[in-house]
Write an enzyme that holds these catalytic residues in place. Structure first.
Site, PDB file in Angstrom:
ATOM      1  N   ASP A  59       0.731  -1.286  -0.129  1.00 20.94           N
ATOM      2  CA  ASP A  59      -0.064  -0.165  -0.104  1.00 20.94           C
ATOM      3  C   ASP A  59       0.924   1.387   0.128  1.00 20.94           C
ATOM      4  OD1 ASP A  59      -2.394  -1.636   0.157  1.00 20.94           O
ATOM      5  OD2 ASP A  59      -2.075  -1.896   2.362  1.00 20.94           O
ATOM      6  N   ARG A 126      20.364 -18.017  -0.326  1.00 23.37           N
ATOM      7  CA  ARG A 126      18.724 -18.040  -0.293  1.00 23.37           C
ATOM      8  C   ARG A 126      18.518 -18.086  -1.970  1.00 23.37           C
ATOM      9  NH1 ARG A 126      15.763 -14.489   3.861  1.00 23.37           N
ATOM     10  NH2 ARG A 126      16.241 -15.896   5.790  1.00 23.37           N
ATOM     11  N   GLU A 207      10.289  -2.205   5.301  1.00 23.97           N
ATOM     12  CA  GLU A 207      10.226  -2.642   4.085  1.00 23.97           C
ATOM     13  C   GLU A 207       9.701  -1.958   3.128  1.00 23.97           C
ATOM     14  OE1 GLU A 207       9.187  -7.050   2.162  1.00 23.97           O
ATOM     15  OE2 GLU A 207       8.757  -6.846   4.238  1.00 23.97           O
ATOM     16  N   SER A 223      16.785  -6.546   7.924  1.00 19.57           N
ATOM     17  CA  SER A 223      15.606  -5.886   7.963  1.00 19.57           C
ATOM     18  C   SER A 223      15.485  -5.253   9.528  1.00 19.57           C
ATOM     19  CB  SER A 223      14.630  -7.100   7.851  1.00 19.57           C
ATOM     20  OG  SER A 223      14.796  -8.161   8.706  1.00 19.57           O
ATOM     21  N   LEU A 224      16.361  -5.864  10.447  1.00 23.53           N
ATOM     22  CA  LEU A 224      16.154  -5.029  11.838  1.00 23.53           C
ATOM     23  C   LEU A 224      16.886  -3.599  11.591  1.00 23.53           C
ATOM     24  CD1 LEU A 224      17.647  -7.806  13.964  1.00 23.53           C
ATOM     25  CD2 LEU A 224      14.923  -6.951  13.646  1.00 23.53           C
TER      26      LEU A 224
END
Length: 365
Positions: A59, A126, A207, A223-224
Site C-alpha cells: 500500500d 537463499r 520494508e 531488516s532489523l
C-alpha cells in the site's frame, strides 16, 4: 486508528500534506499533517506463494508512486527457499536453521540435488537454493529431509514442530514438502539515509523503503537495521523538519457505496494477478514471460475492482506494485542477486539501481 486502510496521499504545492484513510465503518477520513511516514511493510501478497501476512499488499509503495515519488529496485524480491508446501496450508517458513542442523533437500525421486547447483549445497545463498528447488520442482515435489539427523528436533525446533504436527508431520520421521515463497522486497520507495523520499514531507522506513542497504540480495538481519535504525532516523528528521504552520483539523466524509465490485469478484481478480506474477515474474524470468505478465496486467487494469472498500483499495495497490516489478525486471537485462533472467544469465560489470518515477525507468550507478 484501528481497522483503517490507507487510500492515498494528499499532495499540495508539490509536497505531501496528509492522507486519506478508509475507516472500519466505510467512512473516508481526510487527515492533514505536517509530515507523513510510510511504515506499511512489504508486498508479498503480489505473489500467489508468500510467507507474508495478508496485509502485505504494498500500500505505501503504491500510494507514494501515485503521488509522484520515486521507487527503486522493485525487481529485487527475495524468495525464501523453504516454505511449507501443502495444498490449502499457509506458506509457513521453515527456517534455514533446519539446514544448518543438517537437513538436506531431495527431489521427487529421493535424490539429493544441491550438489548440481552450488558447492555449499543446502547452505548456499537463499536465491541459489530457491532457484534450485524451483527447477527440481518442475518434475514433482521437493522435500526437506531430516530423518538422518540425530538430535531432539522437537526440543530444538518447538515452533516448527508444533506447526507440522497440525498436518501429522514430524521432523526426523517424515519428508517435509517445501517450495520457495515471496519473502522480502529489497526495493521500495527511494529514500536517503534520513528516510526522506523524493517528495517533500514524505518519509519511509522499513520494508516499504528502499534505503539501498540490502543491495540485490538481502541478508536476513538487515531488516532489523531497516526498521529500527532507519525508523529512528526518519522520526528524528521529521521532527527537525516539521512544519511550523498550524495544521487543519481532521475531516471525515461518508464514502460512496455505489458501483462496488462484489467481494467474490474482487478476490478472483486478486487471485488472477497473484497467479500471473508467480508464473511469469517469479524466480526464473525471461523477456517472453515478463511481456506476458505485462499484457496480463494491462487486461487486469481494464477490469479493476470498483468501489471504496479495503479489498478494492488493496487490489489497486497490488496492481501498481506488480507493474513496477515487471517493468523493472524487463529493463534489467542481467542476472544479479535475487533477480535472475534465463535469457541474460550473466551479471553486468557495473552495479546500478533501477529508479521508476512517473512512468519513467532509468538505471543509475
Amino acid at each position: 486508528m484501528e481497522w483503517a486502510t490507507s487510500v492515498d496521499l494528499l499532495v499540495e504545492g508539490g509536497r505531501v500534506v496528509g492522507a486519506t484513510l478508509l475507516d472500519g465503518e466505510g467512512g473516508l477520513r481526510v487527515v492533514r499533517a505536517g509530515a507523513v511516514l510510510l511504515a506499511s511493510g512489504g508486498a508479498g501478497q503480489v505473489y500467489s506463494d508468500t510467507t507474508n501476512p495478508a496485509v502485505a499488499t504494498g500500500d505505501g509503495i503504491a500510494m507514494a508512486y501515485r503521488a509522484g515519488a520515486a521507487v527503486s529496485d522493485m525487481e529485487f524480491y527475495q524468495f525464501h527457499p523453504t516454505a511449507f508446501s501443502e495444498a490449502g496450508a499457509p506458506r509457513f517458513l521453515l527456517s534455514e536453521a533446519l539446514r544448518g542442523e543438517g537437513a538436506t533437500l531431495v527431489n521427487a525421486k529421493g535424490e539429493r540435488f544441491m550438489e548440481r547447483y552450488h558447492p555449499l549445497l543446502e547452505l548456499a545463498p537463499r536465491d541459489v537454493v530457491a532457484r534450485a528447488i524451483t527447477r527440481e520442482g518442475m518434475d514433482g515435489a521437493v522435500y526437506l529431509d531430516m530423518r538422518h539427523v540425530k538430535v531432539d528436533l522437537h526440543a530444538r525446533f518447538p515452533g516448527i514442530s508444533k506447526f507440522l504436527a497440525k498436518y501429522r508431520l514430524e521432523l526426523g520421521r517424515d519428508l517435509i514438502p517445501v517450495r520457495p515463497a515471496a519473502h522480502y522486497l529489497m526495493g521500495g520507495v527511494k529514500t536517503d539515509v534520513q528516510g526522506r523520499t523524493t517528495l517533500p514531507r514524505l518519509y519511509a522506513a522499513g520494508e516499504a523503503a528502499c534505503t539501498g542497504v540490502h543491495g540485490a540480495n538481502r541478508l536476513a538481519s538487515n531488516s532489523l537495521l531497516e526498521g529500527l535504525v532507519f525508523g529512528a532516523l526518519a522520526a528524528e528528521t521529521m521532527v527537525a523538519e516539521r512544519s511550523l504552520t498550524e495544521l487543519d483539523a481532521c475531516a471525515s466524509v461518508v464514502a460512496s457505496s455505489g458501483g462496488v465490485t462484489p467481494e467474490a469478484a474482487t478476490e478472483r481478480w486478486i487471485k488472477e494477478l497473484r497467479d500471473l506474477m508467480w508464473k511469469y515474474a517469479g524466480l526464473l524470468r525471461d523477456k517472453d514471460g515478463l511481456e506476458q505478465a505485462k499484457r496480463g496486467l494491462d487486461a487486469l487494469g481494464a477490469a479493476m475492482p470498483k468501489g471504496l472498500t479495503r479489498r478494492a483499495v488493496e487490489a489497486r495497490n497490488l496492481h501498481v506494485v506488480a507493474e513496477l516489478i515487471v517493468a523493472s525486471a524487463l529493463g534489467r537485462e542481467e542476472s544479479r542477486g535475487a533477480h535472475f533472467r534465463n535469457d541474460f544469465p550473466l551479471r553486468d560489470e557495473v552495479a546500478k539501481h533501477s529508479v521508476m518515477q512517473e512512468g519513467r525507468l532509468e538505471f543509475v550507478a
